[in-house]
Design an enzyme around this catalytic site. Structure first.
Site, short mmCIF file in Angstrom:
data_model
loop_
_atom_site.label_atom_id
_atom_site.label_comp_id
_atom_site.label_asym_id
_atom_site.label_seq_id
_atom_site.Cartn_x
_atom_site.Cartn_y
_atom_site.Cartn_z
N LYS A 1 -31.29 27.82 36.71
CA LYS A 1 -30.29 28.87 36.44
C LYS A 1 -30.03 29.56 37.77
O LYS A 1 -30.21 30.78 37.92
CB LYS A 1 -30.81 29.86 35.38
CG LYS A 1 -30.71 29.36 33.97
CD LYS A 1 -29.29 29.13 33.48
CE LYS A 1 -28.62 30.40 33.02
NZ LYS A 1 -27.24 30.10 32.50
N TYR B 1 -44.65 30.28 33.39
CA TYR B 1 -45.98 30.16 32.80
C TYR B 1 -47.10 30.46 33.79
O TYR B 1 -48.26 30.60 33.40
CB TYR B 1 -46.18 28.77 32.18
CG TYR B 1 -45.30 28.48 30.99
CD1 TYR B 1 -44.53 29.47 30.38
CD2 TYR B 1 -45.23 27.20 30.44
CE1 TYR B 1 -43.72 29.21 29.29
CE2 TYR B 1 -44.43 26.92 29.34
CZ TYR B 1 -43.67 27.93 28.78
OH TYR B 1 -42.87 27.64 27.69
N ASP C 1 -40.57 22.62 29.57
CA ASP C 1 -41.21 22.66 28.25
C ASP C 1 -40.13 22.58 27.17
O ASP C 1 -40.23 21.78 26.22
CB ASP C 1 -41.99 23.98 28.14
CG ASP C 1 -42.88 24.04 26.92
OD1 ASP C 1 -43.10 22.98 26.28
OD2 ASP C 1 -43.35 25.15 26.59
N ASP D 1 -38.75 18.98 24.79
CA ASP D 1 -38.84 18.91 23.32
C ASP D 1 -37.49 18.47 22.74
O ASP D 1 -37.43 17.65 21.84
CB ASP D 1 -39.23 20.27 22.72
CG ASP D 1 -40.75 20.46 22.66
OD1 ASP D 1 -41.45 19.80 23.44
OD2 ASP D 1 -41.22 21.25 21.83
N ASP E 1 -28.86 25.84 30.39
CA ASP E 1 -28.17 25.94 29.10
C ASP E 1 -27.20 24.76 28.92
O ASP E 1 -27.17 24.12 27.86
CB ASP E 1 -27.45 27.30 28.95
CG ASP E 1 -26.67 27.71 30.20
OD1 ASP E 1 -26.84 27.06 31.26
OD2 ASP E 1 -25.89 28.67 30.13
P1 ATP Z 1 -47.03 23.38 21.09
O1 ATP Z 1 -46.35 24.68 21.35
O2 ATP Z 1 -48.53 23.47 21.04
O3 ATP Z 1 -46.52 22.25 21.96
P2 ATP Z 1 -45.25 23.17 18.89
O4 ATP Z 1 -45.21 24.51 18.28
O5 ATP Z 1 -44.16 22.73 19.81
O6 ATP Z 1 -46.65 22.95 19.60
P3 ATP Z 1 -45.80 20.74 17.48
O7 ATP Z 1 -47.22 20.79 17.07
O8 ATP Z 1 -45.47 19.89 18.65
O9 ATP Z 1 -45.29 22.21 17.67
O10 ATP Z 1 -44.91 20.30 16.25
C1 ATP Z 1 -43.50 20.41 16.24
C2 ATP Z 1 -42.96 19.62 15.05
O11 ATP Z 1 -43.11 18.22 15.29
C3 ATP Z 1 -43.70 19.91 13.74
O12 ATP Z 1 -42.77 19.81 12.68
C4 ATP Z 1 -44.70 18.81 13.67
O13 ATP Z 1 -45.11 18.52 12.37
C5 ATP Z 1 -43.95 17.63 14.31
N1 ATP Z 1 -44.89 16.75 15.00
C6 ATP Z 1 -45.52 17.00 16.15
N2 ATP Z 1 -46.30 15.98 16.51
C7 ATP Z 1 -46.15 15.04 15.55
C8 ATP Z 1 -46.69 13.73 15.35
N3 ATP Z 1 -47.55 13.19 16.22
N4 ATP Z 1 -46.33 13.04 14.26
C9 ATP Z 1 -45.45 13.55 13.38
N5 ATP Z 1 -44.88 14.76 13.51
C10 ATP Z 1 -45.24 15.51 14.59
#
Ligand code: ATP
Length: 364
Positions: free
Chosen positions: A193, A138, A249, A253, A225
Protein backbone atom coordinates in the site's frame (compact mmCIF):
# COMPACT_ATOMS: atom_id res chain seq x y z
CA UNK A 1 23.65 -42.83 4.01
CA UNK A 2 22.99 -39.50 5.72
CA UNK A 3 20.05 -39.35 8.10
CA UNK A 4 17.90 -36.33 8.89
CA UNK A 5 16.28 -35.46 12.19
CA UNK A 6 12.76 -34.08 11.80
CA UNK A 7 11.32 -32.22 14.79
CA UNK A 8 7.57 -32.90 14.87
CA UNK A 9 5.05 -30.66 16.65
CA UNK A 10 1.54 -32.01 16.14
CA UNK A 11 -0.33 -29.15 17.84
CA UNK A 12 -4.07 -28.70 18.33
CA UNK A 13 -7.39 -29.29 16.58
CA UNK A 14 -6.82 -31.14 13.30
CA UNK A 15 -3.05 -30.70 13.77
CA UNK A 16 -2.36 -34.26 15.02
CA UNK A 17 -4.56 -35.79 12.27
CA UNK A 18 -2.93 -34.01 9.33
CA UNK A 19 0.57 -34.21 10.80
CA UNK A 20 0.11 -37.95 11.43
CA UNK A 21 -1.01 -38.34 7.80
CA UNK A 22 2.11 -36.59 6.50
CA UNK A 23 4.40 -38.75 8.65
CA UNK A 24 2.70 -41.94 7.44
CA UNK A 25 3.25 -40.82 3.86
CA UNK A 26 6.91 -39.94 4.52
CA UNK A 27 7.39 -43.37 6.08
CA UNK A 28 6.07 -44.93 2.85
CA UNK A 29 8.69 -43.22 0.66
CA UNK A 30 11.98 -44.86 -0.38
CA UNK A 31 13.84 -42.37 1.86
CA UNK A 32 12.00 -43.34 5.04
CA UNK A 33 15.15 -44.93 6.49
CA UNK A 34 16.91 -41.55 6.32
CA UNK A 35 14.26 -39.74 8.36
CA UNK A 36 14.19 -39.78 12.16
CA UNK A 37 11.11 -38.18 13.75
CA UNK A 38 11.39 -36.62 17.22
CA UNK A 39 8.19 -35.28 18.79
CA UNK A 40 7.93 -32.11 20.87
CA UNK A 41 4.94 -30.48 22.56
CA UNK A 42 3.60 -26.96 21.92
CA UNK A 43 0.30 -25.16 21.37
CA UNK A 44 -2.96 -24.36 23.10
CA UNK A 45 -3.50 -27.80 24.63
CA UNK A 46 -0.01 -27.73 26.13
CA UNK A 47 -0.62 -24.21 27.46
CA UNK A 48 -3.87 -25.32 29.09
CA UNK A 49 -2.14 -28.29 30.70
CA UNK A 50 1.11 -26.61 31.79
CA UNK A 51 0.81 -22.81 31.45
CA UNK A 52 3.52 -22.88 28.75
CA UNK A 53 2.54 -22.73 25.04
CA UNK A 54 6.07 -23.21 23.75
CA UNK A 55 8.51 -25.00 26.08
CA UNK A 56 12.21 -24.18 25.83
CA UNK A 57 13.06 -27.82 25.01
CA UNK A 58 10.72 -27.59 21.99
CA UNK A 59 12.50 -24.48 20.75
CA UNK A 60 15.90 -26.13 21.21
CA UNK A 61 14.71 -29.35 19.55
CA UNK A 62 13.43 -27.38 16.56
CA UNK A 63 16.61 -25.34 16.36
CA UNK A 64 18.92 -28.33 16.18
CA UNK A 65 16.75 -30.51 13.93
CA UNK A 66 17.37 -30.68 10.19
CA UNK A 67 13.75 -29.62 9.55
CA UNK A 68 10.52 -29.02 11.48
CA UNK A 69 7.17 -30.57 10.54
CA UNK A 70 3.99 -29.23 12.11
CA UNK A 71 0.24 -29.91 12.04
CA UNK A 72 -1.44 -26.72 13.28
CA UNK A 73 -1.64 -24.96 16.64
CA UNK A 74 -4.07 -22.72 18.50
CA UNK A 75 -7.58 -22.85 19.90
CA UNK A 76 -9.62 -19.62 19.89
CA UNK A 77 -10.82 -20.06 23.47
CA UNK A 78 -7.33 -20.60 24.91
CA UNK A 79 -5.90 -17.11 25.33
CA UNK A 80 -3.23 -15.24 27.25
CA UNK A 81 -4.43 -12.64 29.79
CA UNK A 82 -4.03 -9.92 27.10
CA UNK A 83 -6.66 -11.66 24.96
CA UNK A 84 -4.32 -12.95 22.21
CA UNK A 85 -4.32 -16.64 21.31
CA UNK A 86 -1.84 -18.73 23.28
CA UNK A 87 -1.40 -21.62 20.84
CA UNK A 88 -0.24 -19.56 17.89
CA UNK A 89 2.68 -18.41 20.00
CA UNK A 90 4.49 -21.51 18.77
CA UNK A 91 4.51 -20.57 15.09
CA UNK A 92 5.09 -16.87 15.72
CA UNK A 93 7.96 -17.25 18.19
CA UNK A 94 9.55 -19.95 16.07
CA UNK A 95 9.59 -17.57 13.08
CA UNK A 96 11.29 -14.85 15.07
CA UNK A 97 13.55 -17.17 17.09
CA UNK A 98 14.89 -19.05 14.06
CA UNK A 99 14.65 -16.06 11.70
CA UNK A 100 12.35 -17.90 9.26
CA UNK A 101 11.97 -14.83 7.09
CA UNK A 102 10.60 -16.37 3.89
CA UNK A 103 7.13 -17.90 3.93
CA UNK A 104 6.68 -19.65 0.59
CA UNK A 105 3.03 -20.44 -0.18
CA UNK A 106 2.53 -22.18 -3.54
CA UNK A 107 -0.91 -21.64 -5.05
CA UNK A 108 -1.56 -24.34 -7.61
CA UNK A 109 -4.78 -25.71 -9.05
CA UNK A 110 -4.13 -29.45 -9.11
CA UNK A 111 -5.79 -32.05 -11.36
CA UNK A 112 -9.03 -33.30 -9.85
CA UNK A 113 -9.69 -30.09 -7.92
CA UNK A 114 -12.48 -27.78 -9.10
CA UNK A 115 -11.79 -24.08 -8.63
CA UNK A 116 -14.49 -21.76 -7.37
CA UNK A 117 -13.29 -19.47 -10.16
CA UNK A 118 -15.40 -20.06 -13.24
CA UNK A 119 -13.72 -21.93 -16.10
CA UNK A 120 -10.27 -22.28 -14.49
CA UNK A 121 -8.59 -25.63 -15.16
CA UNK A 122 -5.48 -27.24 -13.64
CA UNK A 123 -2.48 -25.41 -15.04
CA UNK A 124 -4.32 -22.07 -15.20
CA UNK A 125 -3.45 -21.11 -11.63
CA UNK A 126 0.14 -21.64 -10.54
CA UNK A 127 1.90 -18.94 -8.56
CA UNK A 128 3.69 -18.36 -5.27
CA UNK A 129 2.72 -15.94 -2.54
CA UNK A 130 6.00 -15.06 -0.83
CA UNK A 131 5.15 -13.58 2.53
CA UNK A 132 7.76 -11.69 4.54
CA UNK A 133 7.59 -13.59 7.80
CA UNK A 134 9.50 -11.75 10.52
CA UNK A 135 8.68 -8.06 10.07
CA UNK A 136 5.61 -6.07 9.02
CA UNK A 137 2.68 -5.62 11.35
CA UNK A 138 3.11 -8.97 13.07
CA UNK A 139 6.57 -7.96 14.29
CA UNK A 140 4.67 -6.05 16.96
CA UNK A 141 3.28 -9.28 18.45
CA UNK A 142 3.59 -8.95 22.25
CA UNK A 143 5.13 -5.47 21.97
CA UNK A 144 2.14 -3.28 21.16
CA UNK A 145 0.71 -0.80 23.63
CA UNK A 146 -2.73 -1.17 25.18
CA UNK A 147 -3.51 1.81 27.35
CA UNK A 148 -6.08 2.03 30.17
CA UNK A 149 -8.78 0.38 28.11
CA UNK A 150 -8.87 3.51 25.93
CA UNK A 151 -6.50 2.85 23.06
CA UNK A 152 -4.12 0.29 21.57
CA UNK A 153 -1.26 0.69 19.09
CA UNK A 154 0.83 -1.87 17.15
CA UNK A 155 3.76 -0.78 15.00
CA UNK A 156 4.48 -1.85 11.42
CA UNK A 157 8.17 -2.64 10.97
CA UNK A 158 9.93 -2.62 7.57
CA UNK A 159 13.74 -2.73 7.44
CA UNK A 160 16.10 -2.53 4.49
CA UNK A 161 17.77 -5.83 5.39
CA UNK A 162 14.45 -7.64 5.81
CA UNK A 163 13.05 -6.27 2.56
CA UNK A 164 16.17 -6.87 0.49
CA UNK A 165 16.39 -10.52 1.46
CA UNK A 166 12.71 -11.32 0.88
CA UNK A 167 12.63 -9.51 -2.48
CA UNK A 168 15.83 -11.26 -3.55
CA UNK A 169 14.23 -14.58 -2.61
CA UNK A 170 11.20 -13.66 -4.75
CA UNK A 171 13.37 -13.02 -7.81
CA UNK A 172 15.37 -16.21 -7.22
CA UNK A 173 12.11 -18.19 -7.01
CA UNK A 174 10.90 -16.59 -10.25
CA UNK A 175 14.17 -17.47 -11.96
CA UNK A 176 13.70 -21.13 -11.06
CA UNK A 177 10.11 -21.24 -12.37
CA UNK A 178 8.60 -21.26 -15.84
CA UNK A 179 6.73 -17.98 -15.66
CA UNK A 180 3.06 -17.10 -15.25
CA UNK A 181 0.62 -19.62 -16.80
CA UNK A 182 -1.16 -16.87 -18.76
CA UNK A 183 1.78 -15.61 -20.84
CA UNK A 184 4.83 -17.63 -19.75
CA UNK A 185 6.58 -14.48 -18.47
CA UNK A 186 8.74 -14.65 -15.37
CA UNK A 187 7.30 -11.93 -13.19
CA UNK A 188 7.56 -10.70 -9.60
CA UNK A 189 4.67 -8.61 -8.30
CA UNK A 190 5.24 -6.30 -5.34
CA UNK A 191 2.02 -6.16 -3.29
CA UNK A 192 1.83 -3.22 -0.88
CA UNK A 193 0.00 0.00 0.00
CA UNK A 194 2.79 2.31 -1.13
CA UNK A 195 0.19 4.97 -1.89
CA UNK A 196 -0.84 5.25 1.77
CA UNK A 197 1.97 4.42 4.22
CA UNK A 198 5.67 5.30 4.31
CA UNK A 199 6.57 1.77 5.38
CA UNK A 200 5.08 0.34 2.18
CA UNK A 201 6.56 3.11 0.00
CA UNK A 202 9.95 2.14 1.47
CA UNK A 203 9.25 -1.55 0.80
CA UNK A 204 8.55 -0.68 -2.84
CA UNK A 205 11.68 1.45 -3.16
CA UNK A 206 13.86 -1.39 -1.90
CA UNK A 207 11.95 -3.78 -4.21
CA UNK A 208 12.93 -1.59 -7.17
CA UNK A 209 16.59 -1.53 -6.13
CA UNK A 210 16.74 -5.33 -5.90
CA UNK A 211 14.72 -5.73 -9.12
CA UNK A 212 17.50 -3.86 -10.97
CA UNK A 213 19.72 -6.90 -10.32
CA UNK A 214 17.25 -9.13 -12.24
CA UNK A 215 16.69 -7.55 -15.67
CA UNK A 216 15.52 -10.92 -17.05
CA UNK A 217 12.45 -10.90 -14.81
CA UNK A 218 9.49 -8.56 -15.24
CA UNK A 219 8.66 -6.35 -12.27
CA UNK A 220 5.07 -5.59 -11.45
CA UNK A 221 3.12 -3.77 -8.72
CA UNK A 222 -0.30 -4.06 -7.11
CA UNK A 223 -1.90 -2.38 -4.13
CA UNK A 224 -3.07 -4.98 -1.64
CA UNK A 225 -6.76 -4.15 -2.03
CA UNK A 226 -6.59 -4.35 -5.84
CA UNK A 227 -4.52 -7.53 -5.53
CA UNK A 228 -7.51 -9.37 -4.05
CA UNK A 229 -9.54 -8.47 -7.16
CA UNK A 230 -6.78 -9.50 -9.59
CA UNK A 231 -6.33 -12.85 -7.84
CA UNK A 232 -9.98 -13.63 -8.48
CA UNK A 233 -10.33 -12.12 -11.96
CA UNK A 234 -7.01 -13.00 -13.62
CA UNK A 235 -4.97 -15.41 -11.49
CA UNK A 236 -3.14 -16.75 -14.57
CA UNK A 237 -1.19 -13.48 -14.76
CA UNK A 238 0.75 -14.19 -11.55
CA UNK A 239 4.06 -15.97 -11.07
CA UNK A 240 5.58 -14.78 -7.75
CA UNK A 241 3.93 -12.21 -5.47
CA UNK A 242 6.08 -10.74 -2.70
CA UNK A 243 4.46 -8.92 0.18
CA UNK A 244 4.53 -7.77 3.79
CA UNK A 245 3.70 -10.20 6.60
CA UNK A 246 0.04 -9.41 7.32
CA UNK A 247 -0.89 -8.80 3.67
CA UNK A 248 0.72 -12.15 2.87
CA UNK A 249 -1.33 -13.85 5.57
CA UNK A 250 -4.55 -12.44 4.14
CA UNK A 251 -3.98 -12.77 0.39
CA UNK A 252 -2.63 -16.31 0.69
CA UNK A 253 -5.89 -17.43 2.35
CA UNK A 254 -7.85 -15.86 -0.50
CA UNK A 255 -5.50 -17.50 -2.99
CA UNK A 256 -5.97 -20.89 -1.29
CA UNK A 257 -9.73 -20.53 -1.69
CA UNK A 258 -9.24 -20.36 -5.49
CA UNK A 259 -7.38 -23.70 -5.65
CA UNK A 260 -9.57 -25.93 -3.50
CA UNK A 261 -9.46 -24.28 -0.09
CA UNK A 262 -7.22 -24.17 2.95
CA UNK A 263 -6.80 -27.93 2.99
CA UNK A 264 -4.99 -27.81 -0.38
CA UNK A 265 -2.52 -25.13 0.58
CA UNK A 266 1.04 -26.08 1.59
CA UNK A 267 3.53 -23.72 3.16
CA UNK A 268 7.27 -23.55 3.89
CA UNK A 269 8.83 -21.06 6.29
CA UNK A 270 12.50 -20.75 5.54
CA UNK A 271 15.54 -19.12 7.10
CA UNK A 272 19.18 -19.47 6.20
CA UNK A 273 19.59 -22.42 8.56
CA UNK A 274 16.13 -23.76 9.50
CA UNK A 275 12.97 -24.80 7.63
CA UNK A 276 9.50 -25.13 9.13
CA UNK A 277 6.80 -26.96 7.18
CA UNK A 278 3.05 -26.95 7.82
CA UNK A 279 -0.10 -26.43 5.76
CA UNK A 280 -1.21 -22.80 5.49
CA UNK A 281 -4.41 -23.52 7.43
CA UNK A 282 -5.06 -23.25 11.15
CA UNK A 283 -6.22 -25.91 13.59
CA UNK A 284 -9.87 -25.87 12.32
CA UNK A 285 -11.24 -26.95 15.74
CA UNK A 286 -14.82 -27.39 14.48
CA UNK A 287 -13.83 -30.36 12.32
CA UNK A 288 -11.16 -31.79 14.66
CA UNK A 289 -11.32 -35.42 15.76
CA UNK A 290 -13.86 -36.37 13.07
CA UNK A 291 -11.45 -37.87 10.53
CA UNK A 292 -12.70 -35.43 7.86
CA UNK A 293 -9.83 -32.91 7.63
CA UNK A 294 -8.08 -32.65 4.29
CA UNK A 295 -4.49 -33.89 4.84
CA UNK A 296 -3.17 -32.97 1.36
CA UNK A 297 -1.86 -29.50 2.32
CA UNK A 298 0.27 -30.99 5.10
CA UNK A 299 1.39 -33.89 2.90
CA UNK A 300 2.45 -31.41 0.18
CA UNK A 301 4.26 -29.37 2.85
CA UNK A 302 6.14 -32.54 3.80
CA UNK A 303 7.08 -32.93 0.11
CA UNK A 304 8.45 -29.40 0.07
CA UNK A 305 10.42 -30.28 3.23
CA UNK A 306 12.07 -33.12 1.29
CA UNK A 307 12.81 -30.69 -1.54
CA UNK A 308 14.36 -28.15 0.80
CA UNK A 309 16.52 -30.81 2.49
CA UNK A 310 17.50 -32.14 -0.96
CA UNK A 311 18.67 -28.68 -2.01
CA UNK A 312 20.63 -28.03 1.18
CA UNK A 313 22.36 -31.39 1.24
CA UNK A 314 22.60 -32.08 -2.51
CA UNK A 315 20.62 -35.28 -1.89
CA UNK A 316 18.96 -36.43 -5.09
CA UNK A 317 17.20 -39.30 -3.31
CA UNK A 318 15.19 -36.80 -1.27
CA UNK A 319 14.37 -34.79 -4.38
CA UNK A 320 13.04 -37.91 -6.10
CA UNK A 321 10.95 -38.72 -3.04
CA UNK A 322 9.47 -35.19 -3.03
CA UNK A 323 8.36 -35.55 -6.66
CA UNK A 324 6.95 -39.02 -5.93
CA UNK A 325 4.84 -37.67 -3.03
CA UNK A 326 3.47 -34.87 -5.23
CA UNK A 327 2.58 -37.32 -7.99
CA UNK A 328 0.94 -39.62 -5.42
CA UNK A 329 -1.18 -36.73 -4.11
CA UNK A 330 -2.28 -35.93 -7.66
CA UNK A 331 -3.13 -39.58 -8.27
CA UNK A 332 -5.13 -39.74 -5.02
CA UNK A 333 -7.15 -36.61 -5.85
CA UNK A 334 -7.69 -37.59 -9.48
CA UNK A 335 -10.04 -40.35 -8.32
CA UNK A 336 -13.29 -39.10 -6.79
CA UNK A 337 -12.87 -41.61 -3.96
CA UNK A 338 -9.69 -39.79 -2.89
CA UNK A 339 -11.38 -36.42 -2.47
CA UNK A 340 -12.17 -35.21 1.02
CA UNK A 341 -15.38 -33.37 1.88
CA UNK A 342 -13.94 -29.91 1.29
CA UNK A 343 -13.06 -31.09 -2.26
CA UNK A 344 -16.61 -32.29 -2.90
CA UNK A 345 -15.91 -35.95 -2.10
CA UNK A 346 -16.46 -38.12 0.95
CA UNK A 347 -13.01 -39.56 1.67
CA UNK A 348 -11.96 -39.47 5.31
CA UNK A 349 -8.55 -38.17 6.35
CA UNK A 350 -7.38 -41.77 6.72
CA UNK A 351 -8.78 -42.89 3.36
CA UNK A 352 -7.14 -39.98 1.58
CA UNK A 353 -3.83 -40.77 3.28
CA UNK A 354 -4.14 -44.45 2.39
CA UNK A 355 -4.68 -43.53 -1.26
CA UNK A 356 -1.51 -41.45 -1.33
CA UNK A 357 0.43 -44.32 0.22
CA UNK A 358 -1.07 -46.81 -2.26
CA UNK A 359 -0.15 -44.53 -5.17
CA UNK A 360 3.42 -44.27 -3.81
CA UNK A 361 3.58 -48.07 -3.55
CA UNK A 362 2.25 -48.55 -7.08
CA UNK A 363 4.92 -46.23 -8.46
CA UNK A 364 7.85 -48.04 -6.78
P1 ATP B 1 -5.35 -19.49 11.71
O1 ATP B 1 -5.68 -18.07 12.01
O2 ATP B 1 -4.79 -20.25 12.88
O3 ATP B 1 -4.57 -19.67 10.43
P2 ATP B 1 -8.00 -19.64 10.69
O4 ATP B 1 -8.83 -18.90 11.65
O5 ATP B 1 -7.55 -18.98 9.43
O6 ATP B 1 -6.74 -20.24 11.44
P3 ATP B 1 -8.50 -22.31 9.80
O7 ATP B 1 -8.27 -23.21 10.95
O8 ATP B 1 -7.43 -22.26 8.77
O9 ATP B 1 -8.86 -20.89 10.34
O10 ATP B 1 -9.86 -22.68 9.09
C1 ATP B 1 -10.50 -21.85 8.13
C2 ATP B 1 -11.61 -22.65 7.45
O11 ATP B 1 -11.03 -23.65 6.61
C3 ATP B 1 -12.51 -23.39 8.44
O12 ATP B 1 -13.82 -23.43 7.90
C4 ATP B 1 -11.92 -24.76 8.47
O13 ATP B 1 -12.84 -25.75 8.84
C5 ATP B 1 -11.42 -24.95 7.03
N1 ATP B 1 -10.23 -25.80 7.01
C6 ATP B 1 -9.00 -25.46 7.42
N2 ATP B 1 -8.15 -26.46 7.25
C7 ATP B 1 -8.85 -27.48 6.72
C8 ATP B 1 -8.53 -28.81 6.31
N3 ATP B 1 -7.28 -29.30 6.42
N4 ATP B 1 -9.50 -29.59 5.80
C9 ATP B 1 -10.75 -29.12 5.66
N5 ATP B 1 -11.13 -27.88 6.01
C10 ATP B 1 -10.19 -27.07 6.55
Amino acid sequence: MRSYEIAVVQGDGIGPEVCGAAIEVLKATPVSNCLRFVEYPAGAGHYRATGDAFPRETMEGCRKADAILHGAAGLPEVTFPDGTEAGIDFGLRLRFGLDLYANVRPIKLRPGVTSVLHGRKPGDIDYIVLRENTEGLYAARGAGVSLRGEMAVDSLVVTRKGTERIVRKAFELARARNGAPGDGKRRVTCCDKANVLRTYAFFRRVFDEVADEYPDIERDYAYADAMTVHMVERPERYDVIVTENMFGDIISDLAAATVGGMGMSPSAELGDRNGFFQAAHGSAPTIAGKDIANPYGTILSAASMLDWLAERHADEGLRGAARAVERAVDAAIAAEAGRTRDLGGSASTREATRRVIDALGAAQ
